[in-house]
Motif scaffolding. Structure first.
Motif, PDB file in Angstrom:
ATOM      1  N   PRO A 210       0.833  -1.209   0.000  1.00  0.00           N
ATOM      2  CA  PRO A 210       0.000   0.000   0.000  1.00  0.00           C
ATOM      3  C   PRO A 210       0.863   1.253   0.000  1.00  0.00           C
ATOM      4  CG  PRO A 210       0.154  -0.867   2.214  1.00  0.00           C
ATOM      5  CD  PRO A 210       0.922  -1.816   1.342  1.00  0.00           C
ATOM      6  N   TYR A 211       0.282   2.365  -0.387  1.00  0.00           N
ATOM      7  CA  TYR A 211       0.983   3.650  -0.367  1.00  0.00           C
ATOM      8  C   TYR A 211      -0.024   4.776  -0.206  1.00  0.00           C
ATOM      9  CZ  TYR A 211      -0.370   3.433  -5.340  1.00  0.00           C
ATOM     10  OH  TYR A 211      -1.073   3.295  -6.509  1.00  0.00           O
ATOM     11  N   GLN A 212       0.472   5.935   0.187  1.00  0.00           N
ATOM     12  CA  GLN A 212      -0.370   7.109   0.364  1.00  0.00           C
ATOM     13  C   GLN A 212      -0.198   8.048  -0.819  1.00  0.00           C
ATOM     14  OE1 GLN A 212       0.447   9.464   3.827  1.00  0.00           O
ATOM     15  NE2 GLN A 212      -1.342  10.781   3.559  1.00  0.00           N
ATOM     16  N   ILE A 213      -1.294   8.688  -1.222  1.00  0.00           N
ATOM     17  CA  ILE A 213      -1.267   9.669  -2.296  1.00  0.00           C
ATOM     18  C   ILE A 213      -1.259  11.060  -1.677  1.00  0.00           C
ATOM     19  CG2 ILE A 213      -2.514  10.626  -4.278  1.00  0.00           C
ATOM     20  CD1 ILE A 213      -3.225   7.078  -3.305  1.00  0.00           C
ATOM     21  N   PRO A 214      -0.403  11.969  -2.152  1.00  0.00           N
ATOM     22  CA  PRO A 214      -0.405  13.342  -1.628  1.00  0.00           C
ATOM     23  C   PRO A 214      -1.793  13.962  -1.710  1.00  0.00           C
ATOM     24  CG  PRO A 214       1.499  12.991  -3.038  1.00  0.00           C
ATOM     25  CD  PRO A 214       0.639  11.776  -3.175  1.00  0.00           C
ATOM     26  N   GLY A 215      -2.084  14.891  -0.815  1.00  0.00           N
ATOM     27  CA  GLY A 215      -3.431  15.423  -0.663  1.00  0.00           C
ATOM     28  C   GLY A 215      -3.857  16.479  -1.660  1.00  0.00           C
ATOM     29  N   SER A 216      -3.046  16.787  -2.665  1.00  0.00           N
ATOM     30  CA  SER A 216      -3.469  17.783  -3.657  1.00  0.00           C
ATOM     31  C   SER A 216      -4.475  17.173  -4.618  1.00  0.00           C
ATOM     32  CB  SER A 216      -2.262  18.306  -4.435  1.00  0.00           C
ATOM     33  OG  SER A 216      -1.788  17.327  -5.341  1.00  0.00           O
ATOM     34  N   VAL A 217      -5.381  18.001  -5.121  1.00  0.00           N
ATOM     35  CA  VAL A 217      -6.402  17.525  -6.053  1.00  0.00           C
ATOM     36  C   VAL A 217      -5.767  16.895  -7.278  1.00  0.00           C
ATOM     37  CG1 VAL A 217      -8.231  18.272  -7.624  1.00  0.00           C
ATOM     38  CG2 VAL A 217      -8.202  19.116  -5.280  1.00  0.00           C
ATOM     39  N   THR A 218      -4.756  17.545  -7.838  1.00  0.00           N
ATOM     40  CA  THR A 218      -4.106  17.037  -9.048  1.00  0.00           C
ATOM     41  C   THR A 218      -3.474  15.673  -8.817  1.00  0.00           C
ATOM     42  OG1 THR A 218      -3.657  19.293  -9.800  1.00  0.00           O
ATOM     43  CG2 THR A 218      -2.384  17.532 -10.821  1.00  0.00           C
ATOM     44  N   SER A 219      -2.840  15.484  -7.670  1.00  0.00           N
ATOM     45  CA  SER A 219      -2.219  14.194  -7.364  1.00  0.00           C
ATOM     46  C   SER A 219      -3.266  13.086  -7.277  1.00  0.00           C
ATOM     47  CB  SER A 219      -1.441  14.273  -6.051  1.00  0.00           C
ATOM     48  OG  SER A 219      -0.334  15.135  -6.156  1.00  0.00           O
ATOM     49  N   ILE A 220      -4.371  13.375  -6.613  1.00  0.00           N
ATOM     50  CA  ILE A 220      -5.440  12.381  -6.487  1.00  0.00           C
ATOM     51  C   ILE A 220      -6.031  12.056  -7.853  1.00  0.00           C
ATOM     52  CG2 ILE A 220      -7.682  11.877  -5.438  1.00  0.00           C
ATOM     53  CD1 ILE A 220      -6.855  13.874  -3.184  1.00  0.00           C
ATOM     54  N   GLN A 221      -6.243  13.082  -8.663  1.00  0.00           N
ATOM     55  CA  GLN A 221      -6.786  12.872  -9.998  1.00  0.00           C
ATOM     56  C   GLN A 221      -5.852  12.032 -10.859  1.00  0.00           C
ATOM     57  OE1 GLN A 221      -7.367  17.040 -10.984  1.00  0.00           O
ATOM     58  NE2 GLN A 221      -9.588  16.872 -10.722  1.00  0.00           N
ATOM     59  N   ASN A 222      -4.567  12.355 -10.842  1.00  0.00           N
ATOM     60  CA  ASN A 222      -3.603  11.591 -11.636  1.00  0.00           C
ATOM     61  C   ASN A 222      -3.529  10.136 -11.189  1.00  0.00           C
ATOM     62  OD1 ASN A 222      -2.546  13.390 -13.624  1.00  0.00           O
ATOM     63  ND2 ASN A 222      -1.372  14.447 -12.034  1.00  0.00           N
ATOM     64  N   GLU A 223      -3.622   9.908  -9.881  1.00  0.00           N
ATOM     65  CA  GLU A 223      -3.589   8.545  -9.371  1.00  0.00           C
ATOM     66  C   GLU A 223      -4.790   7.747  -9.864  1.00  0.00           C
ATOM     67  OE1 GLU A 223      -2.695   5.032  -7.363  1.00  0.00           O
ATOM     68  OE2 GLU A 223      -1.417   6.747  -7.834  1.00  0.00           O
ATOM     69  N   ILE A 224      -5.978   8.351  -9.813  1.00  0.00           N
ATOM     70  CA  ILE A 224      -7.183   7.666 -10.282  1.00  0.00           C
ATOM     71  C   ILE A 224      -7.102   7.397 -11.773  1.00  0.00           C
ATOM     72  CG2 ILE A 224      -9.689   7.873 -10.576  1.00  0.00           C
ATOM     73  CD1 ILE A 224      -9.732   9.474  -7.947  1.00  0.00           C
ATOM     74  N   LEU A 225      -6.642   8.375 -12.542  1.00  0.00           N
ATOM     75  CA  LEU A 225      -6.542   8.208 -13.993  1.00  0.00           C
ATOM     76  C   LEU A 225      -5.519   7.145 -14.369  1.00  0.00           C
ATOM     77  CD1 LEU A 225      -6.632  11.933 -15.197  1.00  0.00           C
ATOM     78  CD2 LEU A 225      -8.449  10.233 -15.444  1.00  0.00           C
ATOM     79  N   LYS A 226      -4.477   7.003 -13.578  1.00  0.00           N
ATOM     80  CA  LYS A 226      -3.424   6.046 -13.881  1.00  0.00           C
ATOM     81  C   LYS A 226      -3.765   4.635 -13.437  1.00  0.00           C
ATOM     82  CE  LYS A 226       0.737   4.911 -15.277  1.00  0.00           C
ATOM     83  NZ  LYS A 226       1.093   4.950 -16.703  1.00  0.00           N
ATOM     84  N   ASN A 227      -4.282   4.501 -12.205  1.00  0.00           N
ATOM     85  CA  ASN A 227      -4.425   3.169 -11.613  1.00  0.00           C
ATOM     86  C   ASN A 227      -5.838   2.782 -11.194  1.00  0.00           C
ATOM     87  OD1 ASN A 227      -1.574   2.512 -11.699  1.00  0.00           O
ATOM     88  ND2 ASN A 227      -1.306   4.021 -10.078  1.00  0.00           N
ATOM     89  N   GLY A 228      -6.753   3.762 -11.115  1.00  0.00           N
ATOM     90  CA  GLY A 228      -8.116   3.437 -10.739  1.00  0.00           C
ATOM     91  C   GLY A 228      -8.540   4.048  -9.412  1.00  0.00           C
TER      92      GLY A 228
END
Length: 343
Positions: A210-228
């Motif tokens: 597991p890992y944590q995603i940084p709390g910025s909107v862009t980081s969360i969006q990029n993570e979802i777009l990349k991995n789900g």
């Protein structure tokens, strides 16, 4: 670093104001979301209190998602973004009276990401029941737990398949004891579904860390777009139990605990940016088929501060025997081509 604690079990207390009074207060103070009486009127019986992580110095790997080569879309929905996995991502589950959202949100994201990573060739419905009953350090079962430990259990021990209560899907469907009475059964290392032909040990699938995603909107969006989809934890206030539709933000009432859910997309409604979130209280909850929208970009109720997820792997657990789902050269080539075209 902020502790990664998702307390899906909420304090069992009485609401401070009568329902009708609080609903009128919410609707009179704003127009972004609509409050009303939901079909589920036993919220308190589903909730409990877990506590905080015992280690104050706990830290989790912080991973900055790789930016996609395309512009971030305005209104993506993971169900449409990965149509080959629409049925998996759009599966709204129901935890019943058990405070097990920590297990449901984790199992859902595991299922979604495995489907996405294999371009829809593997649709494995991970079992919250297995996590609740057999992950001994995940928390207190129906009285709350930690999504981080649930994902680590998936990484080290593996998790079997299992659908919702009163289904015949997978090795360990959700039990009547958890769903109806909020009491988790003891751990069983056998399949509880007589119609399921695969053994418990063979059915287990393991994942990565597991890992944590940084709390910025862009980081969360990029993570979802990349991995789900990702797992999110947020504070729950009294007014949330009356959510019907629109973009939620806290208006009235005291904090009653924390909840764990999965974020599947985002958008803007009447000028208000939101996250699109899948709850685990069944499709009948609220007016969006079990989904809700919550304000995006302001860390509403802390929802952007504790985003975690993890790596998936299409392989059986160690010692479980040979069981390959949708693997082989063809599947690998299909997945590679899919990502090249997508990003």
């Amino acid at each position: 670093m902020q502790k990664i604690i998702f307390l899906c079990a909420l304090l069992p207390l009485s609401w401070s104001k009568p329902n009708v009074t609080l609903i009128e207060e919410i609707n009179s103070q704003q127009s972004a979301w609509k409050a009303g009486i939901n079909t589920i009127d036993d919220i308190e019986s589903r909730l409990g209190f877990l506590g905080i992580h015992p280690d104050p110095n706990f830290k989790l790997e912080l991973q900055e998602p790789q930016k996609t080569r395309r512009a971030i879309p305005e209104t993506p929905d993971a169900r449409e973004y990965w149509p080959q996995c629409k049925d998996v991502i759009g599966n709204i589950r129901n935890q019943g009276r058990c405070g097990s959202c920590w297990a449901f949100s984790t199992a859902e994201v595991m299922s979604d990401r495995l489907c996405i990573a294999t371009n829809g060739t593997v649709k494995f419905e991970f079992s919250p029941e297995d996590l609740i009953n057999c992950c001994s350090n995940c928390g207190k079962k129906c009285n709350g737990g930690y999504t981080l430990y649930a994902w680590q259990y998936y990484m080290t021990s593996g998790v079997v398949s299992g659908g919702d209560y009163n289904t015949s899907r997978g090795c360990q469907p959700y039990s009547a004891s958890s769903f109806i009475y909020g009491i988790a059964p003891t751990c069983s290392k056998t399949c509880q579904n007589a119609k399921y032909a695969t053994s418990y040990d063979t059915d287990k699938q393991v994942g990565g860390s597991p890992y944590q995603i940084p709390g910025s909107v862009t980081s969360i969006q990029n993570e979802i777009l990349k991995n789900g989809p990702v797992i999110a934890g947020y504070e729950v206030y009294e007014d949330f139990q009356f959510y019907q539709s629109g973009v939620y933000s806290h208006i009235s009432g005291v904090e009653v605990g924390r909840h764990a859910v999965k974020i599947i997309g985002w958008g803007t409604e009447n000028g208000v940016p939101y996250w699109l979130v899948a709850n685990s209280w069944g499709k009948e909850w609220a007016k969006l088929g079990g989904l809700f929208k919550i304000k995006r970009g302001t860390n509403e109720c802390g929802i952007e501060a504790s985003i975690i997820s993890g790596y998936v792997a299409n392989k059986p657990a160690p010692g479980s025997g040979v069981r390959v789902l949708g693997s082989g050269v063809g599947a690998v080539l299909a997945m590679t081509l899919f990502y090249l075209l997508k990003f």
